[in-house]
Design a protein around this motif. Structure first.
Motif, PDB file in Angstrom:
ATOM      1  N   GLU A 117      44.271  27.208  51.897  1.00  0.00           N
ATOM      2  CA  GLU A 117      44.757  28.535  51.263  1.00  0.00           C
ATOM      3  C   GLU A 117      44.142  28.687  49.869  1.00  0.00           C
ATOM      4  OE1 GLU A 117      46.481  31.031  52.455  1.00  0.00           O
ATOM      5  OE2 GLU A 117      46.726  32.058  50.355  1.00  0.00           O
ATOM      6  N   ASN A 118      43.811  27.375  49.124  1.00  0.00           N
ATOM      7  CA  ASN A 118      43.264  27.438  47.931  1.00  0.00           C
ATOM      8  C   ASN A 118      42.067  27.873  47.729  1.00  0.00           C
ATOM      9  OD1 ASN A 118      41.930  25.194  49.123  1.00  0.00           O
ATOM     10  ND2 ASN A 118      42.096  23.798  47.587  1.00  0.00           N
ATOM     11  N   ALA A 119      41.275  27.949  49.022  1.00  0.00           N
ATOM     12  CA  ALA A 119      39.804  28.613  49.115  1.00  0.00           C
ATOM     13  C   ALA A 119      40.149  30.016  48.661  1.00  0.00           C
ATOM     14  CB  ALA A 119      39.128  28.250  50.109  1.00  0.00           C
ATOM     15  N   TYR A 120      40.925  30.573  49.751  1.00  0.00           N
ATOM     16  CA  TYR A 120      41.125  31.961  49.496  1.00  0.00           C
ATOM     17  C   TYR A 120      41.782  32.442  48.059  1.00  0.00           C
ATOM     18  CZ  TYR A 120      41.128  32.550  54.535  1.00  0.00           C
ATOM     19  OH  TYR A 120      40.932  32.553  55.858  1.00  0.00           O
ATOM     20  N   GLN A 121      42.619  31.689  47.532  1.00  0.00           N
ATOM     21  CA  GLN A 121      43.158  31.943  46.441  1.00  0.00           C
ATOM     22  C   GLN A 121      42.300  32.092  45.012  1.00  0.00           C
ATOM     23  OE1 GLN A 121      46.399  33.069  45.635  1.00  0.00           O
ATOM     24  NE2 GLN A 121      46.702  33.188  47.841  1.00  0.00           N
ATOM     25  N   LEU A 122      41.333  31.038  45.316  1.00  0.00           N
ATOM     26  CA  LEU A 122      40.165  30.991  44.321  1.00  0.00           C
ATOM     27  C   LEU A 122      39.195  32.105  44.358  1.00  0.00           C
ATOM     28  CD1 LEU A 122      38.792  29.720  42.061  1.00  0.00           C
ATOM     29  CD2 LEU A 122      37.290  28.539  43.749  1.00  0.00           C
ATOM     30  N   LEU A 123      38.993  32.597  45.814  1.00  0.00           N
ATOM     31  CA  LEU A 123      38.222  33.774  45.899  1.00  0.00           C
ATOM     32  C   LEU A 123      38.785  35.061  45.342  1.00  0.00           C
ATOM     33  CD1 LEU A 123      36.027  33.505  49.077  1.00  0.00           C
ATOM     34  CD2 LEU A 123      35.481  33.517  46.775  1.00  0.00           C
ATOM     35  N   ALA A 124      39.882  35.162  45.658  1.00  0.00           N
ATOM     36  CA  ALA A 124      40.864  36.256  45.251  1.00  0.00           C
ATOM     37  C   ALA A 124      41.246  36.463  43.984  1.00  0.00           C
ATOM     38  CB  ALA A 124      42.266  36.283  46.127  1.00  0.00           C
ATOM     39  N   LYS A 125      41.315  35.423  43.271  1.00  0.00           N
ATOM     40  CA  LYS A 125      41.396  35.521  41.706  1.00  0.00           C
ATOM     41  C   LYS A 125      40.091  35.907  41.120  1.00  0.00           C
ATOM     42  CE  LYS A 125      41.814  31.856  38.778  1.00  0.00           C
ATOM     43  NZ  LYS A 125      42.413  30.390  38.502  1.00  0.00           N
ATOM     44  N   ILE A 126      39.094  35.357  41.671  1.00  0.00           N
ATOM     45  CA  ILE A 126      37.652  35.702  41.004  1.00  0.00           C
ATOM     46  C   ILE A 126      37.284  37.213  41.288  1.00  0.00           C
ATOM     47  CG2 ILE A 126      35.269  35.521  41.354  1.00  0.00           C
ATOM     48  CD1 ILE A 126      35.881  32.537  41.912  1.00  0.00           C
ATOM     49  N   SER A 127      37.675  37.543  42.620  1.00  0.00           N
ATOM     50  CA  SER A 127      37.593  39.037  42.891  1.00  0.00           C
ATOM     51  C   SER A 127      38.309  40.001  42.046  1.00  0.00           C
ATOM     52  CB  SER A 127      37.935  39.162  44.317  1.00  0.00           C
ATOM     53  OG  SER A 127      37.355  40.269  44.904  1.00  0.00           O
ATOM     54  N   GLY A 128      39.457  39.562  41.769  1.00  0.00           N
ATOM     55  CA  GLY A 128      40.378  40.251  40.999  1.00  0.00           C
ATOM     56  C   GLY A 128      40.132  40.401  39.481  1.00  0.00           C
ATOM     57  N   TYR A 129      39.608  39.163  38.861  1.00  0.00           N
ATOM     58  CA  TYR A 129      38.963  39.407  37.630  1.00  0.00           C
ATOM     59  C   TYR A 129      37.710  40.126  37.441  1.00  0.00           C
ATOM     60  CZ  TYR A 129      42.126  36.038  35.471  1.00  0.00           C
ATOM     61  OH  TYR A 129      43.149  35.240  34.858  1.00  0.00           O
ATOM     62  N   LEU A 130      36.959  40.070  38.460  1.00  0.00           N
ATOM     63  CA  LEU A 130      35.534  40.786  38.473  1.00  0.00           C
ATOM     64  C   LEU A 130      35.808  42.154  38.731  1.00  0.00           C
ATOM     65  CD1 LEU A 130      33.578  38.491  40.438  1.00  0.00           C
ATOM     66  CD2 LEU A 130      33.185  38.920  38.003  1.00  0.00           C
ATOM     67  N   LEU A 131      36.945  42.505  39.464  1.00  0.00           N
ATOM     68  CA  LEU A 131      37.213  44.063  39.806  1.00  0.00           C
ATOM     69  C   LEU A 131      37.750  44.638  38.604  1.00  0.00           C
ATOM     70  CD1 LEU A 131      37.372  46.277  41.965  1.00  0.00           C
ATOM     71  CD2 LEU A 131      39.423  45.735  42.421  1.00  0.00           C
ATOM     72  N   ALA A 132      38.863  43.858  37.799  1.00  0.00           N
ATOM     73  CA  ALA A 132      39.152  44.465  36.732  1.00  0.00           C
ATOM     74  C   ALA A 132      38.009  44.678  35.659  1.00  0.00           C
ATOM     75  CB  ALA A 132      40.255  43.308  36.071  1.00  0.00           C
ATOM     76  N   LEU A 133      37.292  43.743  35.429  1.00  0.00           N
ATOM     77  CA  LEU A 133      36.146  43.876  34.512  1.00  0.00           C
ATOM     78  C   LEU A 133      35.218  45.113  34.668  1.00  0.00           C
ATOM     79  CD1 LEU A 133      35.064  42.340  32.005  1.00  0.00           C
ATOM     80  CD2 LEU A 133      33.367  41.380  33.961  1.00  0.00           C
ATOM     81  N   TYR A 134      35.114  45.317  36.011  1.00  0.00           N
ATOM     82  CA  TYR A 134      34.295  46.257  36.685  1.00  0.00           C
ATOM     83  C   TYR A 134      34.957  47.688  36.539  1.00  0.00           C
ATOM     84  CZ  TYR A 134      32.522  49.712  40.291  1.00  0.00           C
ATOM     85  OH  TYR A 134      32.189  51.024  40.656  1.00  0.00           O
ATOM     86  N   ILE A 135      36.210  47.668  36.555  1.00  0.00           N
ATOM     87  CA  ILE A 135      37.003  48.728  36.468  1.00  0.00           C
ATOM     88  C   ILE A 135      36.985  49.460  34.927  1.00  0.00           C
ATOM     89  CG2 ILE A 135      39.280  49.986  36.543  1.00  0.00           C
ATOM     90  CD1 ILE A 135      37.752  50.033  39.352  1.00  0.00           C
ATOM     91  N   VAL A 136      37.032  48.463  34.310  1.00  0.00           N
ATOM     92  CA  VAL A 136      36.988  48.725  32.579  1.00  0.00           C
ATOM     93  C   VAL A 136      35.499  49.329  32.490  1.00  0.00           C
ATOM     94  CG1 VAL A 136      36.880  47.810  30.458  1.00  0.00           C
ATOM     95  CG2 VAL A 136      38.610  46.852  32.068  1.00  0.00           C
ATOM     96  N   PHE A 137      34.535  48.657  32.955  1.00  0.00           N
ATOM     97  CA  PHE A 137      33.180  49.306  32.693  1.00  0.00           C
ATOM     98  C   PHE A 137      32.923  50.707  33.083  1.00  0.00           C
ATOM     99  CE2 PHE A 137      31.909  44.682  31.615  1.00  0.00           C
ATOM    100  CZ  PHE A 137      31.858  45.088  30.076  1.00  0.00           C
ATOM    101  N   LYS A 138      33.420  50.679  34.354  1.00  0.00           N
ATOM    102  CA  LYS A 138      33.252  51.913  35.243  1.00  0.00           C
ATOM    103  C   LYS A 138      33.941  53.089  34.434  1.00  0.00           C
ATOM    104  CE  LYS A 138      32.651  54.590  38.675  1.00  0.00           C
ATOM    105  NZ  LYS A 138      31.141  55.280  39.067  1.00  0.00           N
ATOM    106  N   ILE A 139      35.123  52.905  34.009  1.00  0.00           N
ATOM    107  CA  ILE A 139      35.699  53.878  33.227  1.00  0.00           C
ATOM    108  C   ILE A 139      34.926  54.338  31.761  1.00  0.00           C
ATOM    109  CG2 ILE A 139      37.811  54.364  31.901  1.00  0.00           C
ATOM    110  CD1 ILE A 139      39.651  52.741  33.864  1.00  0.00           C
ATOM    111  N   ALA A 140      34.517  53.293  31.237  1.00  0.00           N
ATOM    112  CA  ALA A 140      33.567  53.606  30.201  1.00  0.00           C
ATOM    113  C   ALA A 140      32.244  54.195  30.537  1.00  0.00           C
ATOM    114  CB  ALA A 140      33.500  52.149  29.261  1.00  0.00           C
ATOM    115  N   ASP A 141      31.705  53.665  31.718  1.00  0.00           N
ATOM    116  CA  ASP A 141      30.487  54.367  32.124  1.00  0.00           C
ATOM    117  C   ASP A 141      30.795  56.099  32.308  1.00  0.00           C
ATOM    118  OD1 ASP A 141      27.895  54.756  33.329  1.00  0.00           O
ATOM    119  OD2 ASP A 141      29.165  55.198  34.917  1.00  0.00           O
ATOM    120  N   THR A 142      31.853  56.118  33.144  1.00  0.00           N
ATOM    121  CA  THR A 142      32.344  57.597  33.376  1.00  0.00           C
ATOM    122  C   THR A 142      32.684  58.423  32.253  1.00  0.00           C
ATOM    123  OG1 THR A 142      33.223  56.634  35.478  1.00  0.00           O
ATOM    124  CG2 THR A 142      33.876  58.810  34.802  1.00  0.00           C
TER     125      THR A 142
END
Lengths: 287, 412, 64
Positions: free
Chosen positions: B253-278
């Protein structure tokens, strides 16, 4: 990432007087005949047909009796700031800095169609089928039924018209799977240059190099020449207050200009926010 | 006899069940083969692409699978360069998913170009200013890297490992994997970015055009960021699917959790930039082209709902799900979050490919519609069939999951 | 792609783009070469019945 290159001695361009254009389509026919533009199996599918010169019909959207119609003949604009050249991955299209003509190297094109996506004018068309010129005989297939079977399989009508005899030897026929577009009848420039060279001249006269569409236009709406030569008619016409270009504000710098005395036509050539469009033309109609 | 090929100490279904499982995927491959033959023999008139839709379903699929396959390079980067040890349990799965995605994309591109035999012109006659050239170079090289990363996994097969030369070679490759992972990261950064740049540089298409940094439009960076946000989510999804189908735990489970956490942080960062870009685009590029934002969302089915769906529903919501530890620790929410994340990225690639081309730029031009033909679906879905087949074969015959034996002790 | 292709120009664009490409390809090729050479060196080691711990991969990746 633009295709801007340092400028050479000439800058060939075109001015199309929309007040004179009747939309007769002679330019399209002349262009297709001159440049060996092939017939498509289904010419009713206009999204896939090949036209180097295409006429767009626009109206002012008003009801009778105020309806007005105008035609936009659209060759390749041979933009100075080309959206297409810089995107081609295989260097199959280029701008000749000496003439400003945007070339297309058919035998180099891989058919990725990125240039088509980048060009907002739809000046580039793709060969969705084999080039098709109805010929008298069809290679090894002499049997009529075999020909019919093969034409069904290939999705094109059987050949029987002898059209191949009318092909111009100066322009290469394009193969399936490549992009083609107006070349400003580049072979005519080559021909004129050769003639001038033989006669010991280095410069061309204005009338020596004009495109097939300009030559054929019965209304003489199309003027072709060197925009850099102050003696050429085009370089005077572009200074006309009626002159404008299509989608000028995108920064593509087309070398094809239009003339129209109608504000609604000029308004249709570009996108404007409310209050941005200046009605430059005070006179409603010329002549 | 076949059982001699199955990794030691793990349980796999019977050959008969496995054969039946492969049938639908073989069917998809057969459909794809017929479609590909027709497209290659009769030409691209077999598709519904036109001079208006120069790019269509295949390019959407290409961009989508390449973005989703980013899990391979990013997990490799995290495992071998950053040194996240827990990801060693999932890296093999990520590599194979990446290999499937990239090889599928390259094969599809081979059919998509009008003159496939001239494909090598991209390399030989390269135009270094073209984003597509950058994409082609990096994808081809990275496919090579993925193959190198895949080889040690193949050589771990029980029968192949008996051959000493192959075993040693596989292990030696594995030992210097950090070098390949580093090169892969470099190549991936540039092709993921260039795929975004592909659209961002089209300055005569105001819907796609973006300003940017030096030669790279903002879409370059947004595509990289969205790919590394969605890639790990896709890896989680595929591995979870393998777990569900095999009815066993494969990865701790810890491998999934780590990947999911990283994915979540990056997605959040992406969405912030995507909104700014839009916003930057809506207030910069769009009015400069003489248009209003809503002018783009009036044509055909492509309304403003696309923005709401892409950024809001399939952007912000999965980012929240993956960022909240309680949510991502629940398997159901984790899968929903990953699924929504991947959907958002696919939607983004769809918008950049199809909507860009669908919206007329000349005011007197018209909107034309496009629907793919069965041949286009055939080629695109063949990648899916190929993916299921290759992953199933790899899962059956190769020790993909180092902890599988430990997590599922075989009770004799 | 190569200086003898006629599109080639000795400008920064070509040098940076293709320089990085060739750098990446060189790294990949060198990596493969190292793996081949190491395999070649280690082959007799295992033959002589040396303990597996002496093999590089055993030392570094004990978990495999």
């Amino acid at each position: 990432m633009s295709g801007k290159k340092k400028e050479g001695k000439h800058k060939y361009g075109m001015v199309i007087d929309l007040d004179k254009c009747t939309g007769c389509g002679t330019c399209m026919v002349a262009c297709a005949a001159e440049n060996n533009v092939s017939v498509q199996p289904d010419e009713s599918d206009k999204q896939r047909s090949i036209a180097w010169m295409l006429i767009y019909k626009i109206t002012n959207g008003k009801k009778f009796p105020d309806t007005e119609v105008c035609y936009f003949p659209r060759p390749c604009f041979h933009c100075e700031n080309t959206p297409c050249v810089s995107v081609c991955p295989a260097t199959a299209t280029d701008v000749d800095p000496e003439t400003g003509i945007v070339s297309q190297i058919y035998s180099r094109c891989i058919g990725c169609r990125y240039c088509q996506a980048a060009c907002p004018y739809h000046a580039r068309t793709f060969n969705w089928w084999h080039a098709y010129f109805p010929t008298t005989s069809w290679g090894p297939l002499h049997s009529e039924s075999l020909q019919k079977l093969y034409s069904w399989w290939e999705g094109r009508p059987p050949r029987s018209k002898g059209l191949e005899r009318y092909l111009s030897p100066e322009v290469s026929v394009r193969m399936r799977g490549v992009v083609e577009k107006c070349s400003f009848c580049h072979h005519r420039l080559m021909r004129a240059k050769e003639k001038a060279y033989m006669e010991g001249r280095r410069e061309l006269e204005e009338h020596e190099y004009i495109t097939a569409c300009a030559e054929a236009c019965p209304a003489q709406a199309i003027t072709f020449g060197d925009l850099k030569n102050p003696n050429h008619k085009v370089s005077k016409l572009v200074k006309d207050p009626r002159a404008f270009r299509i989608l000028e504000r995108l920064g593509t710098e087309p070398k094809v200009y239009y003339l129209s005395s109608k504000d609604w036509v000029r308004r249709m050539a570009d996108n404007y926010l409310e209050g941005e469009f200046e009605q430059k033309i005070k006179v409603k109609k010329t002549g | 006899m076949e059982s001699a090929l199955i990794p030691e100490g793990v349980k796999r279904c019977s050959p008969k069940v496995f054969f039946l499982w492969t049938l639908p995927w073989l069917g998809l491959l057969a459909w794809g083969a017929v479609s590909a033959f027709l497209c290659l023999y009769k030409g691209l008139n077999q598709t519904n692409m036109s001079n208006y839709f120069a790019f269509a379903l295949w390019i959407v699929f290409d961009l989508a699978v390449i973005a989703l396959g980013a899990g391979a390079f990013f997990t490799g980067f995290l495992t071998y360069i950053i040194g996240k040890k827990e990801l060693k349990d999932i890296i093999n799965s990520a590599v194979i998913i990446g290999f499937i995605c990239y090889s599928g994309a390259v094969a599809m591109l081979g059919i998509d170009i009008g003159q496939p035999l001239r494909g090598w012109f991209i390399f030989w006659h390269v135009n270094v200013h073209s984003m597509l050239a950058e994409v082609s170079f990096c994808i081809t090289c990275y496919l090579g890297v993925l193959a190198i990363e895949y080889i040690p996994i193949i050589l771990e097969n029980r029968k192949l490992e008996e051959i000493k030369e192959l075993r040693l070679f596989g292990h030696n490759l594995h030992e210097i994997m950090a070098i390949f992972a580093g090169t892969g990261t470099f190549l991936s950064f540039f092709h993921q970015g260039s795929l975004g740049g592909l659209f961002g540089v089209m300055f005569a298409r105001p819907f796609a055009y973006r300003e940017g940094f030096y030669i790279w439009p903002w879409t370059f960076f947004l595509f990289v960021l969205s790919a590394i946000a969605a890639g790990p989510s896709f890896t989680i999804l595929c591995t979870k699917l393998a777990e569900k189908l095999g009815r066993k735990r494969l990865v701790p489970e810890n491998a999934y959790q780590l990947l999911a956490k990283i994915s979540g942080y990056l997605l959040a960062l992406y969405i912030v930039f995507k909104i700014a870009d839009t916003l930057g685009w809506a207030y910069g590029v769009v009015p400069e082209a003489g248009l209003r934002l809503m002018d783009f969302y009036r044509e055909g089915p492509y309304g403003f709902w696309l923005v709401v769906a892409e950024i809001g529903i399939f952007g912000i919501i999965p980012a929240i799900i993956l960022l909240v530890p309680q949510a991502r620790k629940s398997e159901g929410w984790l899968i929903i979050g990953c699924l929504m994340n991947c959907t958002g990225i696919v939607l983004n690639r769809f918008v950049f490919t199809i909507v860009t081309l669908a919206i007329p730029v000349m005011p007197f031009d018209r909107f034309v519609s496009y629907l793919p033909t069965w041949q286009e679906w055939g080629v695109a879905l063949a990648v899916l069939g190929y993916g299921f087949l290759l992953y199933s074969l790899s899962y059956r015959y190769l020790p993909l999951f180092p902890r599988e034996r430990e997590l599922n002790p075989v009770i004799e | 792609m190569f200086p003898f292709c006629f599109e080639w120009k000795w400008d920064p664009d070509h040098i940076i783009f293709l320089g990085l490409l060739y750098l990446a390809l060189t790294i990949i090729a060198l990596g493969l070469t190292v793996a081949f050479i190491k395999t070649w060196i280690e082959l007799p080691l295992e033959e002589k019945g040396e303990p597996p711990a002496q093999l590089a991969y055993r030392k570094r990746y004990s978990e495999y």
